[in-house]
Design an enzyme around this catalytic site. Sequence first.
Site, PDB file in Angstrom:
ATOM      1  N   HIS A 181       0.825  -1.206   0.000  1.00  0.00           N
ATOM      2  CA  HIS A 181       0.000   0.000   0.000  1.00  0.00           C
ATOM      3  C   HIS A 181       0.861   1.258   0.000  1.00  0.00           C
ATOM      4  CE1 HIS A 181      -2.446  -3.312   1.463  1.00  0.00           C
ATOM      5  NE2 HIS A 181      -3.521  -2.619   1.220  1.00  0.00           N
ATOM      6  N   GLY A 200     -10.805   4.480   7.450  1.00  0.00           N
ATOM      7  CA  GLY A 200     -11.332   3.130   7.641  1.00  0.00           C
ATOM      8  C   GLY A 200     -11.382   2.763   9.119  1.00  0.00           C
ATOM      9  N   ARG A 204     -19.830 -20.561  36.715  1.00  0.00           N
ATOM     10  CA  ARG A 204     -19.415 -19.154  36.754  1.00  0.00           C
ATOM     11  C   ARG A 204     -19.063 -18.733  38.173  1.00  0.00           C
ATOM     12  NH1 ARG A 204     -25.006 -15.467  36.371  1.00  0.00           N
ATOM     13  NH2 ARG A 204     -26.384 -17.033  37.265  1.00  0.00           N
ATOM     14  N   GLU A 216     -18.219  -4.922  23.782  1.00  0.00           N
ATOM     15  CA  GLU A 216     -17.419  -6.142  23.798  1.00  0.00           C
ATOM     16  C   GLU A 216     -16.175  -6.007  22.935  1.00  0.00           C
ATOM     17  OE1 GLU A 216     -20.618  -6.062  22.872  1.00  0.00           O
ATOM     18  OE2 GLU A 216     -21.710  -7.076  24.494  1.00  0.00           O
ATOM     19  N   PHE A 225     -21.759 -13.854  22.971  1.00  0.00           N
ATOM     20  CA  PHE A 225     -21.300 -12.540  22.534  1.00  0.00           C
ATOM     21  C   PHE A 225     -19.803 -12.511  22.245  1.00  0.00           C
ATOM     22  CE2 PHE A 225     -25.277 -11.111  24.921  1.00  0.00           C
ATOM     23  CZ  PHE A 225     -26.062 -11.444  23.832  1.00  0.00           C
ATOM     24  N   ASP A 261     -33.588 -16.769  28.343  1.00  0.00           N
ATOM     25  CA  ASP A 261     -33.180 -15.664  27.474  1.00  0.00           C
ATOM     26  C   ASP A 261     -33.237 -16.048  25.995  1.00  0.00           C
ATOM     27  OD1 ASP A 261     -32.978 -13.504  29.114  1.00  0.00           O
ATOM     28  OD2 ASP A 261     -30.835 -13.715  29.511  1.00  0.00           O
TER      29      ASP A 261
END
Lengths: 653, 653
Positions: free
Chosen positions: A33, A159, A348, A402, A428, A460
Amino acid sequence: MEVSSLSYAEIKLLANVLRGLSIDQVESANSGHPGLPLGCADIVAVLFCKFLRFNPKNSKWPLRDRFVLSAGHGSALLYSALALFTDFLSIEDLKSFRKLGSGLAGHPESHLLEGVEATTGPLGQGVANSVGLALAAKLYGARNPNFTGYRVFCLCSDGDLMEGISYEACSLAGFLGLDNLILMYDDNKISLAGPTSVCFTEDVAARFRAFGWEVYTANGHDYREIDEAFQKVLNSGVAAPKLIIFRTEIGYCSPKANTHEVHGSPLGKDNVKVTKINLGLDLEEFYVPQSVVELVSQVKAQKLKQASYIGSESSFVYPMVADITFEEFVRYALEITSPEKGYKDASRNTGSKMLEYLASKDQSIVGGSADLEPSTKAYLKGSSDINSSNFLGRNIRFGVREHAMAGIANGLALSGFFKPFVSTFLCFLDYLKPSLRLSALSELPVLYIFTHDSVFLGEDGPTHQPIEHLSHLRSIPNLVTFRPSNPVECAYAYWWWHKSKSKPCVIILSRQSFDQSFYDKDLTHLENGYSKLISCEKPLLTVISTGSEVEVAFRAIKQLGRDDIDLFSVFSFELLLEKSGSLRDIFQSQKIVFVEASSLPSSVKLFLGAMNKTFYFYGIETFGASGSDKDLAEYFGFTPDKFARFLKDILEI
Amino acid sequence: MEVSSLSYAEIKLLANVLRGLSIDQVESANSGHPGLPLGCADIVAVLFCKFLRFNPKNSKWPLRDRFVLSAGHGSALLYSALALFTDFLSIEDLKSFRKLGSGLAGHPESHLLEGVEATTGPLGQGVANSVGLALAAKLYGARNPNFTGYRVFCLCSDGDLMEGISYEACSLAGFLGLDNLILMYDDNKISLAGPTSVCFTEDVAARFRAFGWEVYTANGHDYREIDEAFQKVLNSGVAAPKLIIFRTEIGYCSPKANTHEVHGSPLGKDNVKVTKINLGLDLEEFYVPQSVVELVSQVKAQKLKQASYIGSESSFVYPMVADITFEEFVRYALEITSPEKGYKDASRNTGSKMLEYLASKDQSIVGGSADLEPSTKAYLKGSSDINSSNFLGRNIRFGVREHAMAGIANGLALSGFFKPFVSTFLCFLDYLKPSLRLSALSELPVLYIFTHDSVFLGEDGPTHQPIEHLSHLRSIPNLVTFRPSNPVECAYAYWWWHKSKSKPCVIILSRQSFDQSFYDKDLTHLENGYSKLISCEKPLLTVISTGSEVEVAFRAIKQLGRDDIDLFSVFSFELLLEKSGSLRDIFQSQKIVFVEASSLPSSVKLFLGAMNKTFYFYGIETFGASGSDKDLAEYFGFTPDKFARFLKDILEI
């Protein structure tokens, strides 16, 4: 100590040599580039000569300013600057640009080449990394009064600024008031596919002011303006990150200047010639005139002097990191969970305890969650939240960002001062994957804690229920995944991260409670990534499972009351693959069943079908559903009854 | 025709019934999010009564305004509104909220329930969908003068606005001047984990103004202010999208109002009671008083009348979609590529021709690329670019906004008017995955064109080279992937998309040129997702490959000069899995080799190891490298020579 003795005319000479070296690299690779290097060389030359603090002989000098090229496609410019201004790279090295085996990768890779502060190319990442790097200086400074800090200079393209991650990261940087972060926007109005006017017309200055930043503008080819912009930024005194909008011309001085054709394709021999003539450069390839060599020597000598004046590593201390043995860790895990007495909890919660324990021993651990602290439980309760007036905290409240979270974690890791963890729901992972991939590629030991790890998170529903995510993670090179089924495995996973120097890892944990009381007393199995939970003399069938499904498998086998089925929890397939010599030593039966609430790639399913009667996968092929975890277990067949029936059918074949 | 006969006091009655129904749903499911429904019921009641155009008897009325709940966790409020204001749902139905088998999913799913305009929950998605829906109305209106258009009302939370995708989508919406898009921001200053002041302090109004939006503010509990805000927005006359910042109180009127605890957990019986008393509601569950039933009847009657006044489907025509037979398509493909004469090209170019051909027959096709049009070649050359003064175009210049691109494509598909395609590099699938997942989950036939599909893209290096991406895509439910190796397979892939009504698909294409001249003359194989390229009587070994690696496999087998190896190009594993009765009919040999420049999950690799001597995978286990495609082919072993040697070794075992 910021002042260089070079005149603008002299710096311009250097800038043009940077241009020449950059287009020579692209030409010799016949790939790359040229647009950005030609457009940004003036800015970079002024920055390196007059403002950037670095030690040309030591790329690891902790107090160096970080120069991050978020617009990684302009790599040739970075390599030219390193070759000219440091000892890390020679002019000769530039000839290997983009060739196999070279450290001068197509886009810069931090683990491949000294002086590259971050792996960039996927747009927006460098911006988030820079936020992390700047934050690391603040956090470390708060802990070490002798640490005088550093600045982060990030060069980005339009960008970069179009990518969502850059908005997220810059919004958070504004909140954090990171006044040591200087974003240099190469505003050339041209992107890969054409003028930015075809789709990117937002008021960038107003946007950054909305985030709480200070904004400056300058002509990126006017040395006085460039110089003054940097001076204003560095002397502003306002506790806010700074944006300098540099108006530049892409492909400056080449016949293709100001067109999108110059963005990412070699200029071609004839155009290189014209460009060099326009720049007053010698036509010889990779040529650095003696006058420039001398100027560069001056700069390097000044930088060395500045570096030694500012200080060395020994003038401050690293945070205390206690080395924890695995035995200690397991002892602790067994103590607080007492599996022998029947430990039942969500993993968890088990993970949360391990993280707290580890963080109490290793003060370099900082991290947080994308607005899911109460759900992922990845929060250091004894510590405070980080904000612009509290850099002593250890919890980063990332917000529902996130992607920036993971990009910032990479920056924290790149700083060399911190070991970051981040967390969100497993589903996610999708929102942050580009950054996770760069953790793996750049060999950064970031910890990803993903909870709510299966359809059994329940009500959920499918938008939140991971299906393909385990196969996805396990296909990523240089990444280690853990899905523990009990406190001992969980402890091992965290301990492994504690030891990891060059691999990120993922710890995958459940929302729902399950029986975590079975574990393998033979702790030597752990380093191979598995626990043997049911053992038999001559197994006819081997069941392999992970995480919360281990309980289902265990109960199903017990229900059948047979003594020819063994059960393994393979909590890390990567460790097992890496460590075990022969898998047949572990799996001695002819039939193998792998049970997990996840999907396999269709390519693999096809072959499993073709190899029937040896290998069976008991998983989930569709998206999940909304309902209680009990109802979902029935529906998807993940109950001891249903799984026992499946095993029985197989044994009868 | 916007005016409702109801007074503010009457609308407030309805709003409070919406609140009661919402918290009853959450309570009966013992799961869900009461905070948003309590906070936003006033806004939603005013919107539904006074402004939203809908046909309570026909959820598919094309001219209806679209109400998108981007904050999908507030699903109970949407379901309450549908039950109260439409015939699509009854009050009784609300009792199935979040229960297995119900259409009232944890987060709204558009394919499950009439009246749900978009599948939301993963934050930010609904905002991008709304941009796509609003754009679709503009595009369709430009094509059909009789089409009077619709407005899109999108309700979003601070979580939505923190997500990168929302910045990307809103920046593009500003460029496009979508004045039919109204974003309603539930500004309650509380997110899941705490007050937004812990990390989200940007000036949202200034940010949206920077994007070219008009911004309004109102107290979300003051009926006059809500009403006036909507009126101002709808009468502004400025060709810009509108943001209304509604200041609200999360969990309004409940004992947990204004705390993050009310965001996502049931209130509990006692708190429900207090809340209902505060709201002047009857304590009975799911209770709608007769007075409210009568008010609702008035509203529904007015809406019906309004709908019939505005017009019906028959007053405008759908774009012309010619039905193309597969024979036609293949004939065309063979004609323009002439494989018999030795067709060698990059498959991105082959794909580009197929897309052009299809688009010439099907005017509902619109789409674009994330600033990679010149590279992915997914650009309709005969058509113009879409912008605020040209909605007749067919090319959307998305900018470097992959995530918004895919989310907007979902919105275009949801409109029912368009069949969208999007494109980027395969590696940057990572940037848009959350939206692609929702294409699959919501059964939207979006086409994803991913080029630069392997390490053989060359010098751009590992940051741009996909490795895990094929396994990743193939693990996603309800998604069909194609990686064609010749023009016939490529034509089939595009034709399959042409026919698809409820599945998205991915077409994966190469940057580099390769020999595409071998194809299977038996076209009946195509619907099974494969081509038989080398056939033999009694195969000892079957080689399976895809895309550009088919050439390598073909040459390797020819080099060995044996007649006991057959070769299949499996260009779609999903089709093969779905269509073929017995895989053994296809793969008759004992040994199978799968060769592809990609990785498999570690879980699978483990089992392949355990089943040695029947199945072999010849892939890539590490990240890629920067270099020429030739050098990389040598390095990674993807040359006919190296692969032939591998086959020979296997045959000798």
